[in-house]
Structures are given as structure tokens and as C-alpha cells.
Design a protein around this motif. Structure first.
Motif, PDB file in Angstrom:
ATOM      1  N   THR A 137       0.922  -1.261  -0.152  1.00  0.00           N
ATOM      2  CA  THR A 137       0.076   0.092  -0.053  1.00  0.00           C
ATOM      3  C   THR A 137       0.788   1.382  -0.037  1.00  0.00           C
ATOM      4  OG1 THR A 137      -1.484  -1.396   1.427  1.00  0.00           O
ATOM      5  CG2 THR A 137      -2.008   1.204   1.276  1.00  0.00           C
ATOM      6  N   ASP A 150      -4.572  -2.927  -7.475  1.00  0.00           N
ATOM      7  CA  ASP A 150      -4.249  -3.463  -6.205  1.00  0.00           C
ATOM      8  C   ASP A 150      -4.624  -5.117  -6.310  1.00  0.00           C
ATOM      9  OD1 ASP A 150      -2.422  -3.947  -4.128  1.00  0.00           O
ATOM     10  OD2 ASP A 150      -4.146  -3.196  -2.745  1.00  0.00           O
ATOM     11  N   GLU A 151      -3.849  -5.876  -5.766  1.00  0.00           N
ATOM     12  CA  GLU A 151      -4.215  -7.562  -5.521  1.00  0.00           C
ATOM     13  C   GLU A 151      -4.887  -7.758  -6.871  1.00  0.00           C
ATOM     14  OE1 GLU A 151      -4.296  -8.902  -2.546  1.00  0.00           O
ATOM     15  OE2 GLU A 151      -4.285  -7.601  -1.070  1.00  0.00           O
TER      16      GLU A 151
HETATM   17 MG    MG Z   1      -2.120  -4.844   0.045  1.00  0.00          MG
END
Ligand code: MG
Ligand code: ADP
Length: 584
Positions: free
Chosen positions: A54, A153-154
Motif C-alpha cells: 500500500t 491492487d491485488e
Molecule cells: Mg495490499
């Protein structure tokens, strides 16, 4: 110059970082941040869960955004609502000294008009789940036609969840000349496809080996009969009194059922799956974060990406269909450099799946035994003793003392201790003394000894009164024992450290010698006590295991007396979930 400063970050971020207490950048941060700050480029970053991704995209994005313009310049897509909120919260913390920067979360299950209102006020960074994002684009509630940066993200999980088409649609609303940063724990074919299709010559960075699980996680499996899964789960929890865990089931129905049973049996458990309302999901997640829920029973989809630190155990109640999924599950523990244990309850017919996972994660599983009733009772008993020792005395009790003394008159100290323990222990003992061995195949090793005798054959399990709070983990305790006893590497095995005590095994030939060595044995002025454990077993397999007793943290579990008769129902751990006094 701090290490973060050396990466090129400015003061507002550096101040926030020091408030957060981050001392040095993680590997993925060290690798991505300078690239993203200095170059306008696409990036693919592969790193395990819990490695600080993050901040790896968050810091550069915050620094590059023009906060005096209200235009939306950064878009972050993430698979689930929980994750979306988590990222938003993190970014808000990172940017607390960046005046005028607004980060807005948009996700399903909450008021769309309220989210639209927040966007309208000016959101330079939008964090979104794909479904809601598409919805809002369709209704002209958000404008992403001028973004400079897009983060996926992911990414692996978004694709797993079938968001490919949504992502494609969303990206078609973004300008061509933007930069895309893709972050993922694993790199399945689908992610490679996305990178190829939607990105331009991305720089690739990999932290650790691709697809490898977090190395701080120890993997263990327990072979039981198919019908004993639930009983095994309970024992694993009981053998780890400080457990703070995510329990994975395959279906929503099983998730709900297992959580309900645990709650009925007096555990602080909660369910997390897609059939619950958002409100229910929030409730259970909040309780889990506060550690009022000690066992979060979840589906893969619902639990994905949840960043709760200090999860001590991941329990695979059932194995997932996809091996990739196992990596994600076990990544819920061992976060931010801490160690954790991923346990798998399997039936014999599933054993080859373990082999397949081992190959994928390039780590070996330990084959362990479900602890038997006696070992669990021992663990619980010492745990209770330690809790009593550490409990701060409530001075309010002083005024009742004369009356209490009257009642307890004539009972001496020893007797009193026995009685106190019996209050909590007897019910527990009665439950466990009637239970059977749950392990599917027999290890065949036992002490065969009667009470008090020194066993002469087989393997002997010992109790020792030092543990993790004395700074030992299984490896260092093993070293200590070997050094003290002058033994060979293989002589001490199945070392199992708990918070304030531990277990280990040796062959029976050594028992007399060991007990003798530890008679009146002092270490740094303290008596080290070793006894033959009443429980002959102990884990199978090699090595031993590393366990982290979770210190402190609320959420008493197990109303000892009630646990095994069925306590209160329902509730997903709300109302604080705290039962009266549990059996500790
Ligand atoms: Mg993460
Ligand atoms: P990932 O996305 O890779 O799974 P997260 O970004 O959620 O990991 O970070 C995991 C945890 O580590 C978070 O609690 C975060 O605040 C913390 N963290 C991130 N970077 C650092 C750092 N440099 N030092 C200490 N803790 C960090």
C-alpha cells in the motif's frame, strides 16, 4: 538522512511516516518508490501479502498528485470493500500533512449518493471496488478521464473474482497517456495478460520468489477423519489459548455453520461471507480488529486482503480448490515480519494436495498431530496459572475480604489452589477425558508408562517452565536444551514453545539423565523445572514448531463451564463478545 528520505520522499510524507513509526522501508517499498517518483512508467510489482505494498504505491502517488487541483488524478482499484476501506484509511494516514488532499473510497453496499457527494467536493485520489466504480461511471458520478495514475491492487484476486470485464470497461474511461501500477501477490497467467494488454513496457520488480508464500509462516497439516473436522478445529483452538485466527471454509454455508457452532460452544467467533449484509460484515470486522472475535470464520473472497496484524494462526478448515488461494490464505498471518502458523485440517484422501501446495510455495509442511485431551488440559492449566499470576489485584475486593475469609476459613493454601483450579478445570477435564484420538493414523509412539514412573521406552514428552516470554522460540529452546544436556542435533525434537512454558520430546533412554540434570537447575537465578508430561504424544513430523502466544489483547474465550454444553447463540461476536471468565 533517513532511509525513507533517501528514497526521495518529501517532508510531509516523512513526518507522517515517523508518526506511523515506520523505521525503514520494506523491500517492495525500497524498490518501487524511487522508480515511481523519478520515472513516469508503468510498473508491475510482485510481493507477498503483508510486505507493505500500500505504501509502495501510496507514497509516490501522494507525492505526485497536485493537491491544489480538485481533478481526480489517481485511481486505485481493489477487489473488496474491506480492502478498499483499508487502503483509503492508510492513504489518509500517509497524507495527513498534505493539505487539501482528499482520498475518497467508493464501494458497494453503502449509499451511492453520499459517495457521489464526496467525489463532487473534490477527490484527487479515488479508491474503488470495480463493481461500484463501473456503476458510478455509468451514472456520471465520477470522472476518471483525466487521471495520471491507475493502481490495480491485488490484481490476481480481482481477476479471480471475475472483475476482468469490469476492469476493462473502467480502463476504457481513462486516458491513454496515464501510468498503470499493478501490484499483486502472485502472477498467474491472467495477470500477465492484463499487464500485456493494458500496460506499456512495464518495469517489473519481484520481491522474494514469485508465488512463494511468506517465509515467516510455518505450514502444518493435521490428518483427521472427514467427520472430525469440527472437533479437530476446536482442539486446535483449545491447544492455543491466545489464538487470534482466520478460519477458512470453502462455502458460505460452511462458513456460517462453523461460526455458529463455535459461538454455540462458547468461542468468540464470527462469520464473514458474502451473504451477510454490509452492516453485519462491518460489525464482525470491527470486533475482529478489536480482538473481541478471536476466530474469524471466512470465505476466501470475503477475507481477501484483510490487513489485520497479529493474526497468530490461519486455519484451513477445508483446503481451497485452487493452490493460489492457499497462498492468499496463509498470507493472512506472518504479516509485517512477524511469524505465524498456517494449519490445514485434511483427510487422508486430500494428502496429495498438500504435496502440490508444498511444490508451489516451495516450503515444506510439518505433519502434526491433533493434541489429545490431556495435552490440552495441561496447556490450559498452565495458562490459567499464569493468568492468575499476572492478574492485577482489584482493590475493590478488599472490603469483601473479611466475608470471603469467613467462608474459606480452615482451607490451607494448597487446598485453596486446588479448589480454585477445579472450579475452572473440572468441566474442561471432564469434556476432554471422554474424547477420542482424532488423528487418522497412529504414530505408534508412546511412553507406555504409568503415573509417576520414569518411562523406559518410546518417545517421552516433557514439560519445561520456560517459554516465549523468556525469549525462546522452538529453535532457540532446542539449542538451549542441546547445549545444556550436551546432546546431538536429533536427540531433542517436537519442541513446542508456548507463552510461559514449553514441551519437547526425547527418546526414553535419555529421560533419567534429563530429569536428573534439571533437578535444582538454575538459570540466571531462576529454577528451571522439567517434568515428564502426562501426555505422551506431541506433534509428529520433524523439527518442532514455533508458536507465538499472543500477549494481552482482549476477548476472553470459552466460558469454561459453558463451552462444552452450548452457550449463548448467535451474535457474531458483537456485544463485545466477552464472556464472563473463560477457562484460561
Ligand atoms: Mg495490499
Ligand atoms: P500488503 O498490501 O503488501 O499486503 P500492507 O500495505 O497492507 O501490505 O502493509 C502491511 C502492514 O505493514 C500494514 O499494517 C502497514 O501499516 C505496515 N507497514 C507498511 N510499511 C511498513 C514499514 N516500512 N515499516 C513498518 N510497517 C510497515
Amino acid at each position: 538522512m533517513t532511509k525513507f528520505e533517501a528514497l526521495g520522499l518529501d517532508k510531509p510524507l516523512l513526518d507522517a511516516i515517523s508518526d506511523l513509526g515506520f523505521e525503514s522501508p520494506s523491500e517492495v517499498q525500497e524498490k518501487s518508490i524511487p522508480i515511481l517518483l523519478e520515472q513516469e512508467t508503468d510498473l508491475v510489482a510482485l510481493a507477498q501479502t503483508g510486505t507493505g505494498k500500500t505504501a509502495a504505491f501510496g507514497f509516490p502517488m501522494i507525492q505526485k498528485i497536485q493537491q491544489d487541483s480538485r481533478t481526480t488524478q489517481g485511481l486505485i482499484l481493489s477487489p473488496t470493500r474491506e480492502l478498499c476501506l483499508q487502503i483509503t484509511n492508510e492513504l489518509k494516514l500517509y497524507s495527513k500533512y498534505v493539505k487539501g488532499l482528499n482520498v475518497v473510497a467508493i464501494y458497494g453496499g453503502a449509499s451511492i449518493t453520499e459517495q457521489a457527494r464526496q467525489i463532487k467536493r473534490g477527490a484527487q485520489i479515488v479508491v474503488a471496488t470495480p463493481g461500484r466504480m463501473k456503476d458510478m461511471i455509468g451514472r456520471n458520478m465520477v470522472d476518471i478521464s483525466k487521471i495520471d495514475y491507475c493502481v490495480l491492487d491485488e490484481a490476481d484476486e480481482m481477476l479471480n473474482m471475475g472483475f476482468y470485464e469490469d476492469i476493462k470497461d473502467i480502463l476504457s474511461n481513462t486516458p491513454k497517456e496515464k501510468f498503470t501500477w499493478l501490484f499483486s501477490a502472485t502472477m498467474p497467467k491472467e495477470v500477465a495478460t492484463i499487464a500485456k494488454k493494458f500496460m506499456h513496457k512495464p518495469i517489473e520488480i519481484t520481491v522474494g520468489s514469485k508465488n512463494a508464500g511468506a517465509s515467516t509462516v510455518q505450514h502444518e497439516y493435521y490428518v483427521v477423519g472427514g467427520r472430525d473436522r469440527y472437533a479437530a478445529l476446536k482442539r486446535l483452538a483449545d491447544a492455543n489459548p491466545g489464538i487470534f485466527s482466520v478460519v477458512f471454509c470453502r462455502t458460505k454455508r460452511d462458513t456460517q455453520r462453523v461460526a455458529e457452532k463455535l459461538i454455540e460452544d462458547g468461542y468468540n467467533a464470527g462469520a464473514l461471507h458474502g451473504d451477510l449484509s454490509q452492516n453485519q460484515r462491518d460489525l464482525v470486522m470491527n470486533s475482529f480488529r478489536k480482538k473481541q472475535v478471536q476466530m474469524l470464520v471466512a470465505t476466501d473472497v470475503a477475507a481477501r486482503g484483510i490487513d489485520v496484524d497479529d493474526v497468530t494462526h490461519v486455519i484451513n478448515y477445508q483446503l481451497p480448490d485452487e493452490i493460489e488461494t492457499y497462498t492468499h490464505r496463509s498470507g493472512r498471518t506472518g504479516r509485517a515480519g512477524k511469524s505465524g502458523i498456517s494449519m490445514v485440517i485434511v483427510t487422508r484422501s486430500e494428502l496429495r494436495k498438500i504435496k502440490a501446495i508444498e511444490k508451489k510455495i516451495q516450503q515444506e509442511f510439518l505433519s502434526k498431530k491433533i493434541p489429545d485431551g490431556i495435552e490440552i488440559c495441561e496447556i490450559q492449566l498452565y495458562h490459567l496459572a499464569n493468568r492468575i499470576k499476572e492478574t492485577k489485584v482489584n482493590t475493590e475486593i478488599d472490603s469483601y475480604l473479611p466475608a470471603i475469609n469467613d467462608v474459606l476459613e480452615g482451607i490451607d493454601r494448597e487446598e485453596l489452589i486446588k479448589k480454585i483450579f477445579s472450579v475452572e478445570f473440572t468441566q474442561f477435564y471432564n469434556y476432554y477425558s471422554k474424547t477420542k484420538d482424532l488423528n487418522s493414523q497412529d504414530s505408534g509412539k508412546g511412553t507406555g508408562s504409568g503415573k509417576g514412573d520414569i518411562p523406559t521406552e518410546g518417545s517421552v514428552r516433557y514439560f519445561i517452565n520456560v517459554g516465549e516470554r523468556d525469549g525462546y522460540d522452538w529453535m532457540s529452546l532446542k539449542d538451549f536444551l542441546r547445549d545444556t544436556l550436551n546432546l546431538e542435533k536429533e536427540d531433542v525434537y517436537n519442541v513446542d514453545t508456548k507463552d510461559s512454558f514449553s514441551f519437547f520430546n526425547t527418546d526414553a533412554q535419555l529421560t533419567e539423565f534429563i530429569l536428573q540434570t534439571f533437578t535444582d537447575f538454575k538459570l540466571e537465578g531462576r529454577f528451571i523445572n522439567v517434568e515428564v508430561s502426562k501426555n505422551p504424544g506431541g506433534g509428529g513430523g520433524k523439527g518442532g514448531k514455533k508458536r507465538r502466544g499472543r500477549k494481552g489483547g482482549g476477548g476472553g474465550r470459552r466460558g469454561g463451564n459453558k463451552s462444552y454444553k452450548g452457550g449463548k447463540k448467535g451474535g457474531y461476536g458483537k456485544k463485545g463478545g466477552k464472556k464472563k471468565q473463560g477457562f484460561y
